[in-house]
Design a protein around this motif. Structure first.
Motif, mmCIF file in Angstrom:
data_model
loop_
_atom_site.group_PDB
_atom_site.id
_atom_site.type_symbol
_atom_site.label_atom_id
_atom_site.label_comp_id
_atom_site.label_asym_id
_atom_site.label_seq_id
_atom_site.Cartn_x
_atom_site.Cartn_y
_atom_site.Cartn_z
ATOM 1 N N GLU A 333 -4.361 -9.501 -4.798
ATOM 2 C CA GLU A 333 -3.955 -10.171 -6.036
ATOM 3 C C GLU A 333 -3.891 -9.174 -7.189
ATOM 4 O O GLU A 333 -2.988 -9.247 -8.037
ATOM 5 C CB GLU A 333 -4.930 -11.308 -6.359
ATOM 6 C CG GLU A 333 -4.493 -12.187 -7.522
ATOM 7 C CD GLU A 333 -3.153 -12.858 -7.284
ATOM 8 O OE1 GLU A 333 -2.448 -13.113 -8.281
ATOM 9 O OE2 GLU A 333 -2.789 -13.124 -6.113
ATOM 10 N N LEU A 334 -4.820 -8.244 -7.215
ATOM 11 C CA LEU A 334 -4.763 -7.194 -8.238
ATOM 12 C C LEU A 334 -3.473 -6.386 -8.100
ATOM 13 O O LEU A 334 -2.850 -6.007 -9.098
ATOM 14 C CB LEU A 334 -5.969 -6.259 -8.106
ATOM 15 C CG LEU A 334 -7.329 -6.823 -8.532
ATOM 16 C CD1 LEU A 334 -8.431 -5.804 -8.248
ATOM 17 C CD2 LEU A 334 -7.340 -7.202 -10.005
ATOM 18 N N ARG A 336 -0.607 -7.498 -6.844
ATOM 19 C CA ARG A 336 0.500 -8.342 -7.308
ATOM 20 C C ARG A 336 0.601 -8.338 -8.830
ATOM 21 O O ARG A 336 1.687 -8.401 -9.397
ATOM 22 C CB ARG A 336 0.314 -9.775 -6.809
ATOM 23 C CG ARG A 336 0.522 -9.961 -5.317
ATOM 24 C CD ARG A 336 0.574 -11.444 -4.967
ATOM 25 N NE ARG A 336 0.677 -11.618 -3.533
ATOM 26 C CZ ARG A 336 -0.359 -11.853 -2.725
ATOM 27 N NH1 ARG A 336 -1.577 -11.954 -3.234
ATOM 28 N NH2 ARG A 336 -0.182 -11.984 -1.435
ATOM 29 N N GLU A 337 -0.537 -8.283 -9.484
ATOM 30 C CA GLU A 337 -0.562 -8.317 -10.942
ATOM 31 C C GLU A 337 -0.281 -6.950 -11.556
ATOM 32 O O GLU A 337 -0.191 -6.834 -12.782
ATOM 33 C CB GLU A 337 -1.936 -8.809 -11.424
ATOM 34 C CG GLU A 337 -2.221 -10.262 -11.056
ATOM 35 C CD GLU A 337 -3.644 -10.667 -11.407
ATOM 36 O OE1 GLU A 337 -4.430 -9.770 -11.810
ATOM 37 O OE2 GLU A 337 -3.970 -11.854 -11.279
ATOM 38 N N GLY A 338 -0.149 -5.919 -10.715
ATOM 39 C CA GLY A 338 0.065 -4.572 -11.236
ATOM 40 C C GLY A 338 -1.194 -3.908 -11.731
ATOM 41 O O GLY A 338 -1.149 -2.819 -12.314
ATOM 42 N N ARG A 339 -2.342 -4.498 -11.506
ATOM 43 C CA ARG A 339 -3.617 -3.928 -11.962
ATOM 44 C C ARG A 339 -4.187 -2.921 -10.971
ATOM 45 O O ARG A 339 -5.107 -2.170 -11.287
ATOM 46 C CB ARG A 339 -4.620 -5.047 -12.229
ATOM 47 C CG ARG A 339 -4.205 -5.966 -13.375
ATOM 48 C CD ARG A 339 -5.065 -7.208 -13.418
ATOM 49 N NE ARG A 339 -6.468 -6.877 -13.598
ATOM 50 C CZ ARG A 339 -7.456 -7.761 -13.426
ATOM 51 N NH1 ARG A 339 -7.183 -9.009 -13.063
ATOM 52 N NH2 ARG A 339 -8.713 -7.399 -13.598
ATOM 53 N N LEU A 340 -3.651 -2.921 -9.776
ATOM 54 C CA LEU A 340 -4.013 -1.936 -8.757
ATOM 55 C C LEU A 340 -2.720 -1.514 -8.081
ATOM 56 O O LEU A 340 -1.938 -2.366 -7.651
ATOM 57 C CB LEU A 340 -4.977 -2.549 -7.740
ATOM 58 C CG LEU A 340 -5.515 -1.614 -6.658
ATOM 59 C CD1 LEU A 340 -6.444 -0.578 -7.269
ATOM 60 C CD2 LEU A 340 -6.264 -2.426 -5.595
ATOM 61 N N ALA A 341 -2.476 -0.218 -8.017
ATOM 62 C CA ALA A 341 -1.216 0.250 -7.443
ATOM 63 C C ALA A 341 -1.405 1.612 -6.807
ATOM 64 O O ALA A 341 -2.338 2.360 -7.139
ATOM 65 C CB ALA A 341 -0.131 0.324 -8.527
ATOM 66 N N ARG A 342 -0.508 1.919 -5.880
ATOM 67 C CA ARG A 342 -0.483 3.242 -5.268
ATOM 68 C C ARG A 342 0.872 3.869 -5.562
ATOM 69 O O ARG A 342 1.911 3.310 -5.219
ATOM 70 C CB ARG A 342 -0.722 3.146 -3.761
ATOM 71 C CG ARG A 342 -0.761 4.504 -3.067
ATOM 72 C CD ARG A 342 -1.135 4.364 -1.609
ATOM 73 N NE ARG A 342 -2.490 3.848 -1.473
ATOM 74 C CZ ARG A 342 -3.043 3.517 -0.301
ATOM 75 N NH1 ARG A 342 -2.338 3.619 0.806
ATOM 76 N NH2 ARG A 342 -4.272 3.069 -0.250
ATOM 77 N N VAL A 413 8.902 9.305 -8.770
ATOM 78 C CA VAL A 413 7.761 8.397 -8.589
ATOM 79 C C VAL A 413 8.266 7.098 -7.958
ATOM 80 O O VAL A 413 9.304 6.558 -8.339
ATOM 81 C CB VAL A 413 7.102 8.038 -9.933
ATOM 82 C CG1 VAL A 413 5.873 7.162 -9.703
ATOM 83 C CG2 VAL A 413 6.741 9.284 -10.699
ATOM 84 N N ARG A 414 7.488 6.580 -7.014
ATOM 85 C CA ARG A 414 7.766 5.227 -6.522
ATOM 86 C C ARG A 414 6.438 4.551 -6.171
ATOM 87 O O ARG A 414 5.450 5.200 -5.822
ATOM 88 C CB ARG A 414 8.688 5.226 -5.326
ATOM 89 C CG ARG A 414 8.168 5.869 -4.057
ATOM 90 C CD ARG A 414 9.288 5.912 -3.003
ATOM 91 N NE ARG A 414 8.865 6.556 -1.777
ATOM 92 C CZ ARG A 414 8.374 5.897 -0.724
ATOM 93 N NH1 ARG A 414 8.216 4.578 -0.776
ATOM 94 N NH2 ARG A 414 8.016 6.550 0.379
ATOM 95 N N VAL A 415 6.445 3.247 -6.320
ATOM 96 C CA VAL A 415 5.279 2.447 -5.957
ATOM 97 C C VAL A 415 5.353 2.168 -4.468
ATOM 98 O O VAL A 415 6.397 1.736 -3.949
ATOM 99 C CB VAL A 415 5.247 1.126 -6.750
ATOM 100 C CG1 VAL A 415 4.031 0.298 -6.354
ATOM 101 C CG2 VAL A 415 5.250 1.396 -8.249
ATOM 102 N N ILE A 416 4.271 2.404 -3.759
ATOM 103 C CA ILE A 416 4.261 2.134 -2.319
ATOM 104 C C ILE A 416 3.237 1.053 -1.991
ATOM 105 O O ILE A 416 2.286 0.809 -2.721
ATOM 106 C CB ILE A 416 3.952 3.402 -1.509
ATOM 107 C CG1 ILE A 416 2.569 3.958 -1.845
ATOM 108 C CG2 ILE A 416 5.012 4.457 -1.727
ATOM 109 C CD1 ILE A 416 2.146 5.111 -0.950
ATOM 110 N N GLU A 417 3.500 0.402 -0.876
ATOM 111 C CA GLU A 417 2.627 -0.663 -0.368
ATOM 112 C C GLU A 417 2.421 -1.750 -1.394
ATOM 113 O O GLU A 417 1.341 -2.321 -1.503
ATOM 114 C CB GLU A 417 1.285 -0.099 0.089
ATOM 115 C CG GLU A 417 1.407 0.889 1.238
ATOM 116 C CD GLU A 417 0.073 1.385 1.757
ATOM 117 O OE1 GLU A 417 -0.939 0.736 1.467
ATOM 118 O OE2 GLU A 417 0.067 2.407 2.443
ATOM 119 N N ALA A 418 3.446 -2.039 -2.173
ATOM 120 C CA ALA A 418 3.357 -3.168 -3.106
ATOM 121 C C ALA A 418 3.372 -4.457 -2.322
ATOM 122 O O ALA A 418 4.106 -4.589 -1.340
ATOM 123 C CB ALA A 418 4.522 -3.132 -4.083
ATOM 124 N N VAL A 419 2.556 -5.420 -2.730
ATOM 125 C CA VAL A 419 2.460 -6.684 -2.007
ATOM 126 C C VAL A 419 3.485 -7.656 -2.561
ATOM 127 O O VAL A 419 3.609 -7.795 -3.753
ATOM 128 C CB VAL A 419 1.053 -7.276 -2.154
ATOM 129 C CG1 VAL A 419 0.945 -8.566 -1.375
ATOM 130 C CG2 VAL A 419 0.015 -6.278 -1.662
#
Length: 419
Positions: A333-334, A336-342, A413-419
């Motif tokens: 959930e974090l 999804r909210e963008g509060r945790l990202a790789r 830059v790219r976001v990976i493993e986004a839910v």
């Protein structure tokens, strides 16, 4: 969100249903001194979020952390002396098991519980802690049911069905009596459906007290068994649902009669919506709900518009969730909210490059949780590398600002493993 509509029964047809309002009242008189009249409280924050007056019935605060002990106890209290001496057997993914085991132990009745092999460890351990003989068998409830019924015949045990039993249904219906005593102006009850025992009892009592009460059932999209039966469509029920407590392939025959007669709609919710509901209950209400227990709130997450301006009652039906699974749900959930990202950032393989990147994170006050470099297992040139950086941010906008700055300074830059 998918809706299956059912028409309320007339007075004559309601009278012929397998459970009556008097059954529910008698059940309440029988069990109320041995179960908890759990709090039924208005949630200010959830009401603001969803634009409705939302009341929560905290059945996760029962001793076994589930409403299931209501129906189990009512059924056990109706056993003959011979049946009590011989013992009982039940099949369950966990909550019914604990309810039967706990109250059977309290009443001095030997209990055997058959549980699917994939039942969460916390539910297996808690069931065994009440002194029951626990047998793990099969991948699904249907396999556990077959063994339980066979053992009942072989050993002379009384089979206590988790939902398709009038006494069990009546016991579950006592929840509605307590909710409407606390919040008599409720317009609608949103109730999880697995086999249908809870909603059958609740609908019976609520409609008797308030004939115009709207009753909404909720099922996981992976297991739309009751919705399919009500509407007459075929459904594949399979998969690992967060709401394993309502992951039932075949609803009850008795419960189907009540649902068809008294339930207005059946709403199907996705796994993401269930996860969101579990997270909301923990972060806002500071209460732990399992997937099935959060299904009512998941219906509002799926689509709040039909309920705006109404007074809604939600039953948090259980709180038995594995701690590691709960941690995964919260982390997802974090994300999804963008509060945790790789973030995957392409770098030049030169001294100080990572330092320059982390300076940008510092500028944005973004916390770096973990960093990993990759030079070998990559299609980049030999002098190229990339870093995977896991970060904590305030929200999605904060994350987007960081990414924008990184790209403006020449980083891929790219976001990976986004839910």
């Amino acid at each position: 969100m998918i809706v299956a509509q059912a028409q309320p029964a007339s007075g004559d047809s309601a009278a012929s249903l397998p459970v009556t309002f008097e059954d529910v009242r008698m059940a309440h008189a029988a069990i109320r001194d041995s179960i908890i009249n759990t709090p039924c409280l208005k949630s200010r924050t959830l009401s603001d979020i969803f634009g409705a007056e939302i009341w929560l019935k905290f059945e996760n605060l029962q001793f076994t952390a589930s409403f299931k002990e209501r129906g189990a106890l009512n059924r056990l209290l109706h056993l003959s002396e011979a049946q009590r001496k011989a013992g009982v057997i039940a099949m369950s993914a966990g909550n019914h098991a604990q309810g039967v085991a706990y109250h059977a132990s309290r009443l001095g009745i030997p209990a055997t519980i058959v549980m699917p092999q994939g039942t969460p460890t916390v539910k297996v351990q808690q069931t065994a802690s009440h002194g029951a003989r626990v047998i793990l068998h099969g991948e699904k409830l249907e396999e556990a049911t077959a063994l339980a019924q066979q053992l009942a015949k072989d050993e002379g045990l009384t089979f206590v069905h988790p939902f398709d039993d009038a006494l069990v249904m009546a016991g579950q219906g006592t929840i509605a009596l307590e909710m409407l005593e606390t919040a008599p102006d409720l317009d609608c009850l949103i109730v999880p459906i697995g086999g249908g025992g809870l909603i059958s009892g609740v609908a019976t009592a609520a409609r008797a007290i308030k004939p115009d009460m709207q009753i909404i059932g909720v099922q996981a999209e992976l297991y739309p068994s009751m919705a399919a039966k009500v509407k007459g469509f075929e459904a594949i029920c399979d998969g690992d649902s967060l709401a394993e407590g309502i992951a039932v392939k075949y609803p009850g025959q008795l419960t189907y009669q009540v649902v068809k007669a008294l339930v207005n709609d059946i709403v199907l919710v996705s796994e993401a919506e269930l996860e969101r509901a579990v997270s909301l209950l923990l972060t806002i209400e500071k209460t732990v709900a399992e997937g099935a227990g959060a299904a009512g709130l998941a219906a509002l997450v799926a689509q709040a518009a039909p309920y705006r301006g109404k007074k809604i009652g939600l039953i948090i039906s259980g709180g038995n969730i594995d701690t590691r699974l709960l941690a995964n749900v919260l982390l997802r959930e974090l994300a999804r909210e963008g509060r945790l990202a790789r973030l995957r950032i392409r770098l030049k393989d030169r001294p100080g490059e990572l330092f320059h990147v982390t300076q940008i994170f510092h500028e944005h006050q973004v916390n770096i949780v973990e960093v990993s470099h990759q030079r070998v297992f990559t299609k980049l040139p030999a002098k190229g590398t990339y870093a995977d950086i896991e970060v904590e941010t305030r929200d999605r906008d904060h994350l987007d600002q960081l990414i924008t700055t990184l790209r403006s300074r020449g980083y891929d830059v790219r976001v990976i493993e986004a839910v």
